[in-house]
Motif scaffolding. Structure first.
Motif, short mmCIF file in Angstrom:
data_model
loop_
_atom_site.label_atom_id
_atom_site.label_comp_id
_atom_site.label_asym_id
_atom_site.label_seq_id
_atom_site.Cartn_x
_atom_site.Cartn_y
_atom_site.Cartn_z
N LYS A 1 0.84 -1.20 0.00
CA LYS A 1 0.00 0.00 0.00
C LYS A 1 0.87 1.24 0.00
N THR A 2 0.37 2.28 -0.65
CA THR A 2 1.04 3.57 -0.53
C THR A 2 0.61 4.23 0.78
N TYR A 3 1.32 5.29 1.14
CA TYR A 3 0.95 6.00 2.35
C TYR A 3 -0.49 6.49 2.29
N ALA A 4 -0.87 6.98 1.13
CA ALA A 4 -2.25 7.46 0.99
C ALA A 4 -3.23 6.32 1.22
N GLU A 5 -2.91 5.15 0.68
CA GLU A 5 -3.82 4.02 0.86
C GLU A 5 -3.84 3.55 2.31
N MET A 6 -2.66 3.61 2.95
CA MET A 6 -2.59 3.21 4.37
C MET A 6 -3.47 4.09 5.22
N ARG A 7 -3.45 5.40 4.90
CA ARG A 7 -4.14 6.35 5.76
C ARG A 7 -5.61 6.48 5.41
N GLN A 8 -6.03 5.79 4.37
CA GLN A 8 -7.42 5.92 3.94
C GLN A 8 -8.36 5.53 5.06
N ARG A 9 -9.40 6.38 5.22
CA ARG A 9 -10.33 6.07 6.29
C ARG A 9 -11.35 5.08 5.80
N SER A 10 -11.95 4.38 6.71
CA SER A 10 -12.96 3.41 6.33
C SER A 10 -14.22 3.66 7.14
N ASN A 11 -15.24 2.85 6.87
CA ASN A 11 -16.49 2.98 7.61
C ASN A 11 -16.56 2.03 8.79
N GLU A 12 -15.38 1.52 9.16
CA GLU A 12 -15.38 0.52 10.23
C GLU A 12 -15.96 1.07 11.53
N TRP A 13 -15.75 2.38 11.78
CA TRP A 13 -16.20 2.93 13.04
C TRP A 13 -17.70 2.78 13.20
N LYS A 14 -18.43 2.82 12.10
CA LYS A 14 -19.89 2.67 12.23
C LYS A 14 -20.23 1.28 12.73
N THR A 15 -19.54 0.29 12.18
CA THR A 15 -19.78 -1.08 12.63
C THR A 15 -19.43 -1.22 14.10
N VAL A 16 -18.27 -0.68 14.46
CA VAL A 16 -17.83 -0.79 15.86
C VAL A 16 -18.85 -0.15 16.78
N LEU A 17 -19.26 1.08 16.42
CA LEU A 17 -20.23 1.78 17.26
C LEU A 17 -21.52 1.00 17.36
N GLY A 18 -21.96 0.46 16.23
CA GLY A 18 -23.20 -0.31 16.24
C GLY A 18 -23.13 -1.50 17.16
N VAL A 19 -22.03 -2.25 17.05
CA VAL A 19 -21.92 -3.44 17.90
C VAL A 19 -21.83 -3.05 19.37
N VAL A 20 -21.06 -1.97 19.65
CA VAL A 20 -20.94 -1.53 21.05
C VAL A 20 -22.32 -1.17 21.60
N LEU A 21 -23.08 -0.41 20.82
CA LEU A 21 -24.41 -0.01 21.30
C LEU A 21 -25.32 -1.21 21.46
N TRP A 22 -25.15 -2.18 20.57
CA TRP A 22 -25.97 -3.39 20.70
C TRP A 22 -25.69 -4.08 22.02
N PHE A 23 -24.41 -4.15 22.37
CA PHE A 23 -24.07 -4.78 23.65
C PHE A 23 -24.57 -3.94 24.82
N VAL A 24 -24.56 -2.62 24.66
CA VAL A 24 -25.12 -1.79 25.72
C VAL A 24 -26.59 -2.12 25.88
N GLY A 25 -27.29 -2.28 24.75
CA GLY A 25 -28.69 -2.69 24.83
C GLY A 25 -28.87 -4.01 25.54
N LEU A 26 -28.00 -4.95 25.21
CA LEU A 26 -28.06 -6.25 25.89
C LEU A 26 -27.88 -6.09 27.39
N THR A 27 -26.93 -5.20 27.74
CA THR A 27 -26.73 -4.93 29.18
C THR A 27 -28.00 -4.36 29.80
N GLY A 28 -28.69 -3.51 29.02
CA GLY A 28 -29.95 -2.97 29.52
C GLY A 28 -30.95 -4.06 29.82
N LEU A 29 -30.99 -5.07 28.95
CA LEU A 29 -31.91 -6.19 29.18
C LEU A 29 -31.56 -6.91 30.48
#
Lengths: 183, 78
Positions: free
Chosen positions: A102-130
């Protein structure tokens, strides 16, 4: 005559020492016994060998990305040992891609992974709520009687009588003249 | 070679970073300390001073006694 760099050889290489120096074997364990035992087609990662990584703080990884060259790549590598002005732009880029994934530009490219991470974290928070609701419903006993409205009222009056924190705390919010909370 | 890139920064990166972060660190530290002093500490000192200017301990004691919070000084029961 065994080659001087055991780094770059395997049992296979010893037999053919007229092979160009350019060939270096991929640093995976190449003992066939491993594959036989595991019955897996994928090579086993040998972590005692240098690895290639795409990291912005490691500009030159320990090894190049491509280590086993095919015929086309070999020809390119031969051309590289000559004057570089004779290389075309595409060849230069191809040489770059042989060394780096990968080039430096490709290395630094941002992804949408944070949305997945946030979603899963919130899902577990919901589970904790249950789990929390279940605890409230089936585990916790009723609160002590000292939390009832009457008792809290008596408690508040006593705290005011005792002048609890009269300067900037509890009693400072009570108007003792008008007998009401300060507005 | 088509379109040569600008030469990247080769030196002085630590110095540049240090300069920025030192100034930022000191300003932030001093700023936060000053904010705390003038938003929390001084008002609190003033509140205490104001309170004790008009504080009559004897009067407060009588009021508390009438409310019945003391054991050894029961309300005067008039």
């Amino acid at each position: 005559v065994t080659p001087s760099y055991s780094y770059f050889t395997s049992a296979h290489d010893v037999k053919v020492h007229h092979k160009p120096r350019l060939i270096r074997h991929v640093h995976y364990s190449e003992s066939s016994s491993d594959e036989e035992k595991e019955g897996v087609a994928a090579p086993v990662l040998d972590c005692s060998q240098p690895q290639y990584t795409d990291r912005p703080d490691i500009p030159l990884p320990d090894i190049t990305y491509i280590t086993k060259y095919n015929l086309e790549q070999l020809k390119l590598k031969e051309k590289e040992s000559g004057p570089w002005s004779q290389l075309t732009k595409d060849e230069k880029l191809a040489l770059y891609r042989l060394n780096f994934q990968k080039t430096y530009a490709e290395m630094r490219q941002r992804s949408n992974e944070w949305k997945t991470v946030l979603g899963v974290v919130l899902w577990f928070v919901g589970l904790t709520g249950l789990f929390y609701w279940w605890g409230l419903a089936y585990v916790y006993q009723p609160v002590p009687h000292t939390f009832s409205e009457d008792w809290v009222a008596m408690q508040t009056q006593r705290m005011l009588d005792l002048r609890i924190n009269p300067i900037s705390g509890f009693s400072s919010h009570w108007d003792y003249e008008k007998k009401q909370w300060k507005k | 070679m088509s379109g040569a890139l600008a030469k990247p920064v080769m030196r002085g990166m630590l110095a540049k970073r240090l300069r920025f972060h030192l100034i930022a660190a000191f300003s932030l530290a001093i700023g936060i300390a000053a904010t705390f002093k003038f938003a929390v500490a001084e008002p609190r000192k003033r509140a205490y001073a104001e309170f004790y200017k008009k504080y009559d301990a004897a009067k407060e004691f009588e009021a508390m006694r009438e409310a019945g919070v003391f054991v050894s000084a029961r309300p005067t029961g008039k």
